[in-house]
Write a protein that holds these residues in place. Sequence first.
Motif, mmCIF file in Angstrom:
data_model
loop_
_atom_site.group_PDB
_atom_site.id
_atom_site.type_symbol
_atom_site.label_atom_id
_atom_site.label_comp_id
_atom_site.label_asym_id
_atom_site.label_seq_id
_atom_site.Cartn_x
_atom_site.Cartn_y
_atom_site.Cartn_z
ATOM 1 N N TYR A 19 47.026 27.731 43.380
ATOM 2 C CA TYR A 19 46.399 26.755 44.268
ATOM 3 C C TYR A 19 46.350 25.407 43.567
ATOM 4 O O TYR A 19 46.033 25.347 42.390
ATOM 5 C CB TYR A 19 44.968 27.176 44.612
ATOM 6 C CG TYR A 19 44.882 28.321 45.585
ATOM 7 C CD1 TYR A 19 45.127 28.115 46.936
ATOM 8 C CD2 TYR A 19 44.548 29.598 45.156
ATOM 9 C CE1 TYR A 19 45.034 29.159 47.835
ATOM 10 C CE2 TYR A 19 44.464 30.650 46.054
ATOM 11 C CZ TYR A 19 44.709 30.424 47.392
ATOM 12 O OH TYR A 19 44.623 31.446 48.279
ATOM 13 N N VAL A 30 45.787 31.959 40.354
ATOM 14 C CA VAL A 30 44.906 33.112 40.556
ATOM 15 C C VAL A 30 45.507 34.325 39.855
ATOM 16 O O VAL A 30 44.855 34.990 39.070
ATOM 17 C CB VAL A 30 44.697 33.389 42.055
ATOM 18 C CG1 VAL A 30 43.820 34.613 42.235
ATOM 19 C CG2 VAL A 30 44.076 32.182 42.740
ATOM 20 N N HIS A 49 38.340 43.361 39.314
ATOM 21 C CA HIS A 49 37.115 42.655 39.672
ATOM 22 C C HIS A 49 37.309 41.736 40.860
ATOM 23 O O HIS A 49 38.429 41.322 41.168
ATOM 24 C CB HIS A 49 36.586 41.884 38.466
ATOM 25 C CG HIS A 49 35.905 42.772 37.477
ATOM 26 N ND1 HIS A 49 34.583 43.091 37.585
ATOM 27 C CD2 HIS A 49 36.373 43.438 36.402
ATOM 28 C CE1 HIS A 49 34.258 43.910 36.599
ATOM 29 N NE2 HIS A 49 35.330 44.147 35.856
ATOM 30 N N SER A 50 36.191 41.415 41.480
ATOM 31 C CA SER A 50 36.207 40.556 42.656
ATOM 32 C C SER A 50 36.858 39.213 42.328
ATOM 33 O O SER A 50 36.591 38.636 41.279
ATOM 34 C CB SER A 50 34.764 40.344 43.105
ATOM 35 O OG SER A 50 34.758 39.708 44.334
ATOM 36 N N GLY A 51 37.727 38.777 43.199
ATOM 37 C CA GLY A 51 38.330 37.460 43.021
ATOM 38 C C GLY A 51 39.611 37.449 42.215
ATOM 39 O O GLY A 51 40.201 36.388 42.023
ATOM 40 N N CYS A 52 40.068 38.617 41.749
ATOM 41 C CA CYS A 52 41.270 38.600 40.918
ATOM 42 C C CYS A 52 42.537 38.476 41.767
ATOM 43 O O CYS A 52 43.613 38.203 41.233
ATOM 44 C CB CYS A 52 41.334 39.834 40.022
ATOM 45 S SG CYS A 52 41.534 41.367 40.915
ATOM 46 N N GLY A 53 42.409 38.659 43.064
ATOM 47 C CA GLY A 53 43.559 38.403 43.931
ATOM 48 C C GLY A 53 44.138 39.627 44.616
ATOM 49 O O GLY A 53 45.245 39.581 45.148
ATOM 50 N N LYS A 54 43.362 40.713 44.656
ATOM 51 C CA LYS A 54 43.872 41.947 45.262
ATOM 52 C C LYS A 54 44.184 41.754 46.747
ATOM 53 O O LYS A 54 45.271 42.115 47.213
ATOM 54 C CB LYS A 54 42.829 43.074 45.110
ATOM 55 C CG LYS A 54 42.408 43.334 43.687
ATOM 56 C CD LYS A 54 41.371 44.430 43.595
ATOM 57 C CE LYS A 54 40.041 44.083 44.247
ATOM 58 N NZ LYS A 54 39.318 42.987 43.601
ATOM 59 N N SER A 55 43.238 41.162 47.463
ATOM 60 C CA SER A 55 43.465 40.965 48.904
ATOM 61 C C SER A 55 44.641 40.039 49.151
ATOM 62 O O SER A 55 45.406 40.237 50.101
ATOM 63 C CB SER A 55 42.225 40.373 49.564
ATOM 64 O OG SER A 55 41.147 41.256 49.460
ATOM 65 N N THR A 56 44.772 39.039 48.299
ATOM 66 C CA THR A 56 45.896 38.119 48.455
ATOM 67 C C THR A 56 47.216 38.870 48.304
ATOM 68 O O THR A 56 48.138 38.678 49.100
ATOM 69 C CB THR A 56 45.801 36.997 47.401
ATOM 70 O OG1 THR A 56 44.470 36.474 47.428
ATOM 71 C CG2 THR A 56 46.781 35.889 47.689
ATOM 72 N N GLU A 170 40.176 47.765 51.002
ATOM 73 C CA GLU A 170 38.829 48.341 50.925
ATOM 74 C C GLU A 170 38.375 48.904 52.271
ATOM 75 O O GLU A 170 37.361 48.480 52.815
ATOM 76 C CB GLU A 170 37.826 47.258 50.477
ATOM 77 C CG GLU A 170 38.081 46.753 49.089
ATOM 78 C CD GLU A 170 37.040 45.713 48.708
ATOM 79 O OE1 GLU A 170 35.850 46.023 48.853
ATOM 80 O OE2 GLU A 170 37.430 44.621 48.294
ATOM 81 N N HIS A 203 37.237 49.447 45.289
ATOM 82 C CA HIS A 203 36.344 49.162 44.164
ATOM 83 C C HIS A 203 35.725 50.441 43.642
ATOM 84 O O HIS A 203 34.950 50.430 42.699
ATOM 85 C CB HIS A 203 35.222 48.212 44.602
ATOM 86 C CG HIS A 203 35.637 46.781 44.556
ATOM 87 N ND1 HIS A 203 35.556 45.956 45.638
ATOM 88 C CD2 HIS A 203 36.149 46.041 43.557
ATOM 89 C CE1 HIS A 203 36.000 44.761 45.303
ATOM 90 N NE2 HIS A 203 36.367 44.784 44.050
#
Lengths: 313, 283
Positions: A19, A30, A49-56, A170, A203
């Motif tokens: 980004y 990211v 962990h949250s925010g590491c980019g899994k969903s992306t 998730e 998670h």
Amino acid sequence: MTSPSIHPFLQVENLARIYPSPSGGEPVTVFDHVNFRIHKGEFVCVTGHSGCGKSTILNILAGLDSASLGNVFMDGREVSGPSLDRGVIFQSHALMPWLTVLENVAFAVKSRWPARNKQQVREHALRYIELVGLKGAEHKLPSQLSGGMKQRVGIARAFSIEPKMLLMDEPFGALDALTRGVIQDELLKICAETQQTVFMITHDVDEAILLSDRIMLMSNGPHARIAEIVNNTLPRPRDRSAIHKQPHYYPIRNHLVDFLVSRSKLFGSLRDAPDAPSSPTVFDPADLVESDVEPVVVHTPPVGKPHIHLVNA
Amino acid sequence: MKTRFSLSQKAGLLSLGLFAAILLVWQLLTLPETHVAAANVDPEYAALMGGGGAKAASGFPTPAAMAQTVWDKLSHPFYDNGPNDKGIGIQLGYSLARVLGGFFLAAVVAIPLGFAIGNSRVVYQAINPYVQLLKPISPLAWMPLALYTIKDASASSIFVIFICSLWPMLINTAHGVANVKKDWLDVSRTLEVNPLRKAFRVILPAAAPTVLAGMRISMGIAWLVIVAAEMLVGGTGIGYFVWNEWNNLSLTNVLFAILMIGVVGMALDSLFGVLGKRVAYQE
Ligand SMILES: Nc1ncnc2c1ncn2[C@@H]1O[C@H](COP(=O)(O)OP(=O)(O)OP(=O)(O)O)[C@@H](O)[C@H]1O
Ligand SMILES: [Mg+2]
């Protein structure tokens, strides 16, 4: 277990998401150098962990998002947009609230096979509604269903189009433990029946152990990447009440928890050389005969291990 | 058992009580001056007195005289004795036809345009200045322009209705379409739903409650505006009727017309209320 082949079903090469910095400084990376393969029929879980980019990453696989760098190939063809070949189960179930359970599933079926007539679409949809145990609720609206039932409709919808691959972000995160257990068992059963290839974000360490063939562990961002891959050697069929008696259960579980608690942060040292392509460390409980402490860190793919699928960028 | 009235029963009783109180106050205020003492006068007697006295005919009517008028007018709603003497049904019919005509034309323009605006940031930004400029203009301000260009009174009032119905429908449609949940759009993308099917099977039902709310507002405004428009252009319609009866100094007829405007407005609004319920969904 799958065997390595020259053409993996899904191949992810050097994926990165960058980004531009909001303040005009250094751009934010990211994740980068994300490489992995998934073979046909494999169930792969990703955690981190949250925010590491899994969903992306999942959205890029789905074709709903695009990567800044890197490519995704499925069945030898590059993924460039959403496709009926990849079914997505959304975390928020994403059912259309003005359609009944049957209509929601039928909408997907009709999209997949536009030439089918009403009766054929209906029968097909009903078969999948029955598969997730919602027979009798097909004429209910989503607002009349519990959270677990809604998620099952989402599963029925994704399976009904008989995709080549299933992507789940998730899917059971919002459910209580009891409902989650029931739906996990159903998912295990359906996947065993359909030989579905699955990429799933979770998670929940126990969920990953119960469902997956392999577990990919992502380090913390920025510059997150797939740091380790755990081969889940627990035999199938798996039974949640007996699984902890398997000799490999605790080594795997401890390894996962340990990663999430401490190693995921340490991996940041690799950031110093962001251009250096990384190969994830592979953890296989079968190797634990001699070393039961830290797994050996290997940066090159060891030869002669049929269950290791590494990508060298 | 006495206290076990349901909510709507209580509300109904209260409404009736309020109605009785209004009638009583009205009755007291319109008592002929010579009969002030007879406060508890029988309504039928009052009707006879009201109907007989020349003063009551041009002054404010008593409730009983009003009731009589309502009864007479509603028993013959569709008579037609020339331009200045038509039944209330005919006048309301003219007004309704104009309102529905203008409203329908506005919907035909506003809903597709709203779809386009809601779907695209570019179209939104291109059209927004015009909407912001045109929206605050009183629809009646268009009347001279309409009369000059269209050269027909009735068509001009339809045009005025069109203009005033346009904005709420346009804005609400654009808003509803722009705010369709991303999840539903993502679902249709992963299902490779073609654009037309997506528009009708996903975006339209998702935006329908907002679109219908806009239509309801438009209809309310249109019904307000038609009265003023018809007063201005004359000829036929409930607005013209009000103005004509005012010129005749028949307050009874004016009051009757006001009541009818209210009743029709309420009916139109509840029609949209019912339609709105049918497209509503609960997440
Ligand atoms: N517009 C943006 N600009 C900068 N960073 C962004 C932007 N959008 C998302 N990000 C970052 O991208 C990262 C990846 O988000 P993503 O949703 O993929 O994480 P995740 O691993 O799925 O987390 P979770 O486990 O909480 O779902 C986040 O750290 C977020 O801060
Ligand atoms: Mg996420």
